[in-house]
Scaffold this motif. Structure first.
Motif, PDB file in Angstrom:
ATOM      1  N   ARG A   1      11.060  -4.448   6.747  1.00  0.00           N
ATOM      2  CA  ARG A   1      10.496  -5.856   7.336  1.00  0.00           C
ATOM      3  C   ARG A   1       9.985  -5.636   8.727  1.00  0.00           C
ATOM      4  O   ARG A   1       8.970  -6.054   8.784  1.00  0.00           O
ATOM      5  CB  ARG A   1      11.633  -6.992   7.323  1.00  0.00           C
ATOM      6  N   ASP A   2      10.715  -4.975   9.708  1.00  0.00           N
ATOM      7  CA  ASP A   2      10.455  -5.016  11.070  1.00  0.00           C
ATOM      8  C   ASP A   2      10.876  -3.695  11.834  1.00  0.00           C
ATOM      9  O   ASP A   2      10.866  -3.824  13.086  1.00  0.00           O
ATOM     10  CB  ASP A   2      10.568  -6.308  11.754  1.00  0.00           C
TER      11      ASP A   2
ATOM     12  N   GLU B   1       7.947   2.302  12.962  1.00  0.00           N
ATOM     13  CA  GLU B   1       7.131   2.719  12.074  1.00  0.00           C
ATOM     14  C   GLU B   1       7.381   3.702  10.971  1.00  0.00           C
ATOM     15  O   GLU B   1       7.427   3.478   9.846  1.00  0.00           O
ATOM     16  CB  GLU B   1       5.710   3.305  12.513  1.00  0.00           C
TER      17      GLU B   1
ATOM     18  N   ARG C   1      10.286   2.189   8.829  1.00  0.00           N
ATOM     19  CA  ARG C   1       9.422   1.132   7.868  1.00  0.00           C
ATOM     20  C   ARG C   1       9.035   1.885   6.558  1.00  0.00           C
ATOM     21  O   ARG C   1       9.279   1.200   5.542  1.00  0.00           O
ATOM     22  CB  ARG C   1       8.712   0.251   8.719  1.00  0.00           C
TER      23      ARG C   1
ATOM     24  N   ALA D   1       3.674  -5.904   5.073  1.00  0.00           N
ATOM     25  CA  ALA D   1       3.326  -4.503   5.519  1.00  0.00           C
ATOM     26  C   ALA D   1       2.045  -4.279   5.387  1.00  0.00           C
ATOM     27  O   ALA D   1       1.440  -3.619   6.356  1.00  0.00           O
ATOM     28  CB  ALA D   1       4.116  -3.391   4.647  1.00  0.00           C
TER      29      ALA D   1
ATOM     30  N   ASP E   1      -0.152  -5.551   8.510  1.00  0.00           N
ATOM     31  CA  ASP E   1       0.442  -5.049   9.642  1.00  0.00           C
ATOM     32  C   ASP E   1      -0.847  -4.455  10.487  1.00  0.00           C
ATOM     33  O   ASP E   1      -1.887  -3.943   9.741  1.00  0.00           O
ATOM     34  CB  ASP E   1       1.462  -3.972   9.395  1.00  0.00           C
TER      35      ASP E   1
END
Length: 470
Positions: free
Chosen positions: A249-250, A253, A256, A278, A281
């Motif tokens: 989610r957060d 990089e 994720r 995403a 983003d």
């Protein structure tokens, strides 16, 4: 990869560059000098964007044979001073492969040019492979001094010799030389040991065996999300789900991307919302990862969400996420999704033209779904694509969507540069009403350079003489 300059599809040069069947037919009908000039342009300036997946050499060799064309253009290209400066296989590989096929057809001038280039040229290894497939033992043995002279008798030279032997596509010449030259025999024996030693000594980062450690490892610049996802699959437990969801989610990089890649393998119910977030983003690496993960999704949940994302009313078919959703429907959608995929295919061509990695999947999708409404846009892709691989995929889709394929496009496909496209045509083409068809089928059946799959398809049609598709 590079973008070659491709002439318009209606021109002789454009047809030959694309490897279309009409290119060979038009070359025979055109002024001979003009046709030879266009052919030499193709062979000496490789028109393929990806020369490792597209075929042209047999196609061009057949045009050379039909035109009885001289090899002066190829000879000038191979002996150009650039050959000493630009050692990339791409510069001369197509020309050498064409010479190999011509030698196989009995053109002695092609055989002599290959021998000369193997002795003096920059891309000598490719020429040697072509000769090893077709030349006589005595001629190969005579080449040994020139080739071995490229490798000094130093530790570095011996290492380069072993590397050349390992890299040979066709080892026949090296095996002949091993019987006469102790250096080659010794290098041939040492080469497998070198390979084993390199594999044994390969180093690598070994992450700590916990989810947190793997995610931290994924954030290192040189680590790929595929490797990290595999590590997560080995160490993650049910109680780690919240950690992985938080990373997806957060997280940073790399973490994720790795978490998203892992969660798609688990078909996690939260994945669709995570992908949607995403894809919006600011980091384009995260966006790309989200779209790649979307392409791997399967199952009813993925289909339902892809339909929503692909629908202009609820998603945004003109967005990157919408395009990826249409691509997923092309891959795993049901017959009811055919109109959406056809609309996505049309929009892709309108926005991006006849190019792009995603286009092939859309073409395959409308064929898989037998979407008859796609035939007009497929014909456009077939005619305009500079990629013979994409054109072949369009032909396969046309075979199930266009009722006129067997008596139209399939006829041209018998002369196509791609063996799979020629095989498709042989299995579908109508054998009555066009005298060229039976003549072409007989020529393909008798051609020793043709692939076995095409031979089988052609002979089956010549034997049965049944209706198209028989």
């Amino acid at each position: 990869m590079f973008e070659p300059v491709i002439a318009p599809s209606a021109s002789l040069l454009g047809l030959l560059q694309r490897g279309r069947g009409d290119g060979q037919l038009h070359a025979l009908a055109a002024d001979r000098d003009e046709a030879i000039a266009a052919l030499e342009e193709c062979v000496t300036s490789d028109p393929r964007a990806d020369w490792q997946v597209e075929n042209r050499s047999l196609y061009y060799a057949r045009v050379y044979m039909d035109l009885e064309a001289p090899l002066g253009g190829i000879e000038r290209h191979l002996n150009h001073p650039d050959d000493l400066l630009d050692l990339a296989e791409h510069r001369t590989g197509l020309a050498l492969a064409v010479l190999g096929h011509l030698a196989g057809y009995g053109r002695r001038d092609a055989l002599l040019l290959l021998r000369q280039y193997a002795a003096t040229g920059g891309n000598w290894a490719w020429a040697l492979d072509e000769l090893a497939l077709r030349d006589e033992d005595g001629a190969l043995l005579a080449l040994a001094p020139a080739v071995l002279g490229r490798f000094p008798t130093t530790p570095q030279g011996e290492a380069e010799l072993r590397a050349a032997i390992r890299a040979a596509y066709e080892p026949r010449a090296w095996r002949l030389w091993a019987d006469r030259h102790p250096r080659v025999a010794a290098a041939s024996e040492q080469s497998p040991f070198d390979l084993w030693q390199r594999q044994l000594n390969q180093g690598g980062v070994t992450p700590g065996w916990s989810v947190a450690d793997v995610l931290a490892w994924a954030d290192q610049a040189d680590q790929g999300d595929s490797a990290a996802a595999r590590c997560l699959a080995a160490v993650a437990r049910p109680e780690d789900r919240e950690t992985l969801l938080g990373a997806a989610r957060d997280g940073a990089e790399g973490a994720r991307r790795a978490a998203l890649r892992y969660l798609v393998g688990q078909d996690d119910p939260a994945l669709t919302e995570l992908i949607e977030a995403a894809a919006a983003d600011a980091d384009q690496r995260v966006v790309r990862a989200a779209l790649e993960v979307l392409a791997r999704m399967r199952g009813p949940r993925a289909l339902a969400r892809a339909r929503r994302w692909a629908d202009p009313a609820t998603g945004g078919a003109d967005s990157a996420l919408g395009e990826a959703a249409v691509a997923l429907l092309a891959d795993i959608g049901e017959p009811s999704d055919a109109p959406t995929v056809v609309a996505g295919l049309r929009q892709w061509v309108q926005v991006h033209g006849v190019r792009g990695a995603q286009l092939g999947g859309l073409v395959d999708g409308v064929g898989r779904l037998a979407a008859a409404g796609a035939a007009p846009i497929l014909r456009h892709i077939y005619s305009e694509s500079a990629s013979s691989d994409l054109r072949g995929r369009a032909a396969r889709a046309l075979a199930v969507t266009d009722r006129y394929f067997a008596c139209g496009t399939a006829v041209e496909c018998l002369w196509d540069c791609e063996e799979a496209t020629r095989e498709l045509a042989a299995r579908h083409v109508v054998t009555t009403g066009d005298a060229r068809v039976l003549e072409r089928l007989r020529r393909l059946a008798a051609d020793p350079a043709e692939e076995a799959e095409v031979h089988a398809a052609v002979r089956g049609r010549l034997t049965s003489r049944g209706p198209a598709g028989a």
